[in-house]
Design an enzyme around this catalytic site. Structure first.
Site, PDB file in Angstrom:
ATOM      1  N   ASN A   1       5.976  -1.500  11.302  1.00 44.61           N
ATOM      2  CA  ASN A   1       5.170  -1.023  10.178  1.00 44.61           C
ATOM      3  C   ASN A   1       5.494  -1.874   8.932  1.00 44.61           C
ATOM      4  OD1 ASN A   1       3.620   0.784   8.478  1.00 44.61           O
ATOM      5  ND2 ASN A   1       3.982   2.351  10.041  1.00 44.61           N
TER       6      ASN A   1
ATOM      7  N   ASN B   1       0.833  -1.205   0.000  1.00 45.07           N
ATOM      8  CA  ASN B   1       0.000   0.000   0.000  1.00 45.07           C
ATOM      9  C   ASN B   1       0.860   1.245   0.000  1.00 45.07           C
ATOM     10  OD1 ASN B   1      -0.539   1.958   2.501  1.00 45.07           O
ATOM     11  ND2 ASN B   1       0.239   0.005   3.308  1.00 45.07           N
TER      12      ASN B   1
ATOM     13  N   THR C   1       5.005   8.752   3.430  1.00 42.93           N
ATOM     14  CA  THR C   1       5.061  10.206   3.604  1.00 42.93           C
ATOM     15  C   THR C   1       6.526  10.592   3.542  1.00 42.93           C
ATOM     16  OG1 THR C   1       3.051  10.278   4.944  1.00 42.93           O
ATOM     17  CG2 THR C   1       4.583  12.110   5.211  1.00 42.93           C
TER      18      THR C   1
ATOM     19  N   LYS D   1       5.795   3.707  17.007  1.00 44.03           N
ATOM     20  CA  LYS D   1       5.725   2.635  15.993  1.00 44.03           C
ATOM     21  C   LYS D   1       6.896   2.758  15.033  1.00 44.03           C
ATOM     22  CE  LYS D   1       2.617   0.307  12.819  1.00 44.03           C
ATOM     23  NZ  LYS D   1       1.238   0.187  12.374  1.00 44.03           N
TER      24      LYS D   1
ATOM     25  N   SER E   1       5.796   5.174   8.580  1.00 46.74           N
ATOM     26  CA  SER E   1       5.144   4.915   7.295  1.00 46.74           C
ATOM     27  C   SER E   1       6.119   5.260   6.165  1.00 46.74           C
ATOM     28  CB  SER E   1       3.888   5.767   7.143  1.00 46.74           C
ATOM     29  OG  SER E   1       3.483   5.741   5.797  1.00 46.74           O
TER      30      SER E   1
HETATM   31  C1  LIG Z   1      -3.486  -0.953   3.571  1.00 48.22           C
HETATM   32  C2  LIG Z   1      -2.648  -0.647   4.773  1.00 48.22           C
HETATM   33  C3  LIG Z   1      -2.680   0.632   5.351  1.00 48.22           C
HETATM   34  C4  LIG Z   1      -1.903   0.920   6.478  1.00 48.22           C
HETATM   35  N1  LIG Z   1      -1.978   2.151   7.046  1.00 48.22           N
HETATM   36  C5  LIG Z   1      -1.281   2.406   8.186  1.00 48.22           C
HETATM   37  C6  LIG Z   1      -1.399   3.663   8.851  1.00 48.22           C
HETATM   38  O1  LIG Z   1      -2.151   4.550   8.442  1.00 48.22           O
HETATM   39  N2  LIG Z   1      -0.665   3.842   9.975  1.00 48.22           N
HETATM   40  C7  LIG Z   1       0.158   2.883  10.501  1.00 48.22           C
HETATM   41  O2  LIG Z   1       0.771   3.097  11.555  1.00 48.22           O
HETATM   42  N3  LIG Z   1       0.281   1.684   9.897  1.00 48.22           N
HETATM   43  C8  LIG Z   1      -0.415   1.429   8.772  1.00 48.22           C
HETATM   44  N4  LIG Z   1      -0.307   0.198   8.164  1.00 48.22           N
HETATM   45  C9  LIG Z   1       0.641  -0.798   8.719  1.00 48.22           C
HETATM   46  C10 LIG Z   1      -0.043  -1.800   9.630  1.00 48.22           C
HETATM   47  O3  LIG Z   1      -0.586  -1.174  10.764  1.00 48.22           O
HETATM   48  C11 LIG Z   1       0.952  -2.887  10.081  1.00 48.22           C
HETATM   49  O4  LIG Z   1       1.951  -2.288  10.866  1.00 48.22           O
HETATM   50  C12 LIG Z   1       1.618  -3.597   8.916  1.00 48.22           C
HETATM   51  O5  LIG Z   1       0.725  -3.766   7.852  1.00 48.22           O
HETATM   52  C13 LIG Z   1       2.165  -4.989   9.317  1.00 48.22           C
HETATM   53  O6  LIG Z   1       1.143  -5.812   9.812  1.00 48.22           O
HETATM   54  P1  LIG Z   1       0.347  -6.891   8.882  1.00 48.22           P
HETATM   55  O7  LIG Z   1       1.379  -7.688   8.161  1.00 48.22           O
HETATM   56  O8  LIG Z   1      -0.470  -7.684   9.858  1.00 48.22           O
HETATM   57  O9  LIG Z   1      -0.497  -6.086   7.971  1.00 48.22           O
HETATM   58  C14 LIG Z   1      -1.077  -0.093   7.033  1.00 48.22           C
HETATM   59  C15 LIG Z   1      -1.055  -1.368   6.454  1.00 48.22           C
HETATM   60  C16 LIG Z   1      -1.827  -1.650   5.347  1.00 48.22           C
HETATM   61  C17 LIG Z   1      -1.788  -3.037   4.763  1.00 48.22           C
END
Ligand SMILES: Cc1cc2nc3c(=O)[nH]c(=O)nc-3n(C[C@H](O)[C@H](O)[C@H](O)COP(=O)(O)O)c2cc1C
Length: 378
Positions: free
Chosen positions: A250, A109, A176, A221, A173
């Site tokens: 993240n 993403n 940004t 984070k 993230s």
């Molecule tokens: C579509 C998408 C949008 C995300 N948006 C954010 C966000 O706005 N802020 C944030 O701290 N992490 C964001 N993340 C990261 C997730 O919170 C997480 O840290 C990361 O995806 C790893 O976990 P997972 O493998 O279970 O998805 C996003 C992840 C995905 C897939």
């Protein structure tokens, strides 16, 4: 079953449209209800002065504007982290900006903090304050065009802390420009100070402060793409500043070799299964550097009980997930919690703190958890 089938059907929609529908469904509290589990295991967790019914949370990015967290808690998540929320509203990057990689159980993403902004989110949180079904984390970030990104954190914390059980400063993230530089020593102390200043403006002390009442835990984070030296700096700065815990990790900008599929080359952050080993490795390093002086939330590639178990073995107090839910549907949190309970039974323990940090090497922890799980499924 029906919900899992609906989740599979949603794969025929573009990923962002499917996400919008899932958020709307949870806003109306639709979804499967967790079934009782026949296990003696006690899954409760105490962290930063908060009591969580279980260790599983919904990671930030799913409920960006705090419109569906109660519905998500109804699926079995004991906590939901809403956001990332920026001070001013901003649209995020042009679409398409989220892609499924089905062969890899992964997502890429580059949403870029699409946010309704802190005023709108504060209204949503105010409206739902009396009917919370679990612990609410509020994750904040900086606007893309901000002239003072560090001050954006102070503003967002000052506005949103009254509605949050805990605050997360998201500096990890990849979408940004410049944000991840805030993880460097030069900026980190200022960033953490800004977070605490925001907290105090809202009338709260950091959780580690001396005042007993009105404490507000702050978490940081971090990205998975950090070297050992950076991690040591981050851990030291967090301990010094009074941060309650680290959320690791993240999404990654790394692209592991062998990543296939039409979208594998898209720019953005990779999440899901290919992130699991790397994020667990970073978590293990943070655990060994912090030596129980920080709370730890393990995130990255969790979609089974054994993956959750492995993260606890290396030192996580709690876990979060996002991609697993997006790909497997709303029955997932309940399945993971059942598997975790049965794995504790199989390991001969009843509480999570009995396994937390017991295997410091992440590869060994993963092997132990997988072996235990395979033994159970025979
Ligand atoms: C579509 C998408 C949008 C995300 N948006 C954010 C966000 O706005 N802020 C944030 O701290 N992490 C964001 N993340 C990261 C997730 O919170 C997480 O840290 C990361 O995806 C790893 O976990 P997972 O493998 O279970 O998805 C996003 C992840 C995905 C897939």
């Amino acid at each position: 079953m029906m919900w899992d089938l609906l989740a599979k059907l949603a794969w025929h929609l573009p990923a962002e449209a499917a996400h919008r529908i899932a958020v709307a469904a949870l806003h109306y509290n639709l979804g499967p209800r967790p079934a009782q589990c026949q296990s003696e295991a006690d899954l409760t967790v105490k962290l930063a002065g908060l009591e969580f019914a279980n260790p599983l949370g919904l990671a930030a990015g799913f409920d960006k504007n705090a419109t569906c967290f109660n519905g998500a808690m109804g699926l079995g998540f004991a906590h939901v982290e809403v956001g990332t929320i920026t001070p001013k509203p901003q649209p995020g990057n042009p679409k398409p900006r989220v892609f499924r990689l089905p062969e890899e159980n992964a997502v890429i993403n580059r949403y870029g903090f699409n946010s309704h902004g802190m005023d709108a989110v504060a209204k949503n949180l105010y409206a739902t304050a009396s009917k919370r079904a679990g612990i609410l984390g509020v994750n904040v970030g900086a606007n893309k065009t901000s002239s003072d990104p560090i001050d954006d954190y102070r503003q967002a914390v000052a506005m949103l802390a009254p509605y949050a059980d805990y605050i997360t400063l998201n500096i990890s993230s990849p979408n940004t420009p410049g944000l991840r530089n805030l993880q460097t020593k030069r900026h980190l102390a200022d960033l953490l100070m800004a977070g605490f200043a925001g907290c105090r403006e809202a009338g709260y002390e950091p959780a580690s402060g001396s005042v007993e009442l009105r404490k507000k835990p702050i978490f940081l984070k971090i990205a998975p793409d950090l070297q050992h030296g950076d991690l040591a700096t981050i851990v030291d700065s967090c301990i010094e500043a009074g941060v309650s815990g680290i959320i690791a990790t993240n999404t990654t900008i790394d692209r592991p070799s062998g990543l296939n599929g039409v979208h594998a080359g898209e720019a953005g952050g990779l999440s899901g299964e290919p992130l699991f080993a790397a994020s667990t490795g970073i978590l293990a390093k943070v655990a060994s550097l912090s030596q129980n002086r920080l709370g730890l939330i393990g995130v990255g590639g969790v979609s089974t009980g054994w993956q959750a178990y492995a993260k606890i073995l290396v030192g996580a107090d709690m876990l979060q997930l996002y991609t697993g839910l997006a790909l497997e549907g709303p029955g997932l949190p309940n399945r993971i919690l059942h598997e975790l309970s049965h794995m504790l039974d199989a390991d001969g323990v009843t509480r999570l703190d009995q396994i937390k940090g017991q295997i410091v090497d992440s590869a060994a922890a993963i092997k132990h958890a997988l072996g235990l799980y395979e033994g159970l499924s025979k």
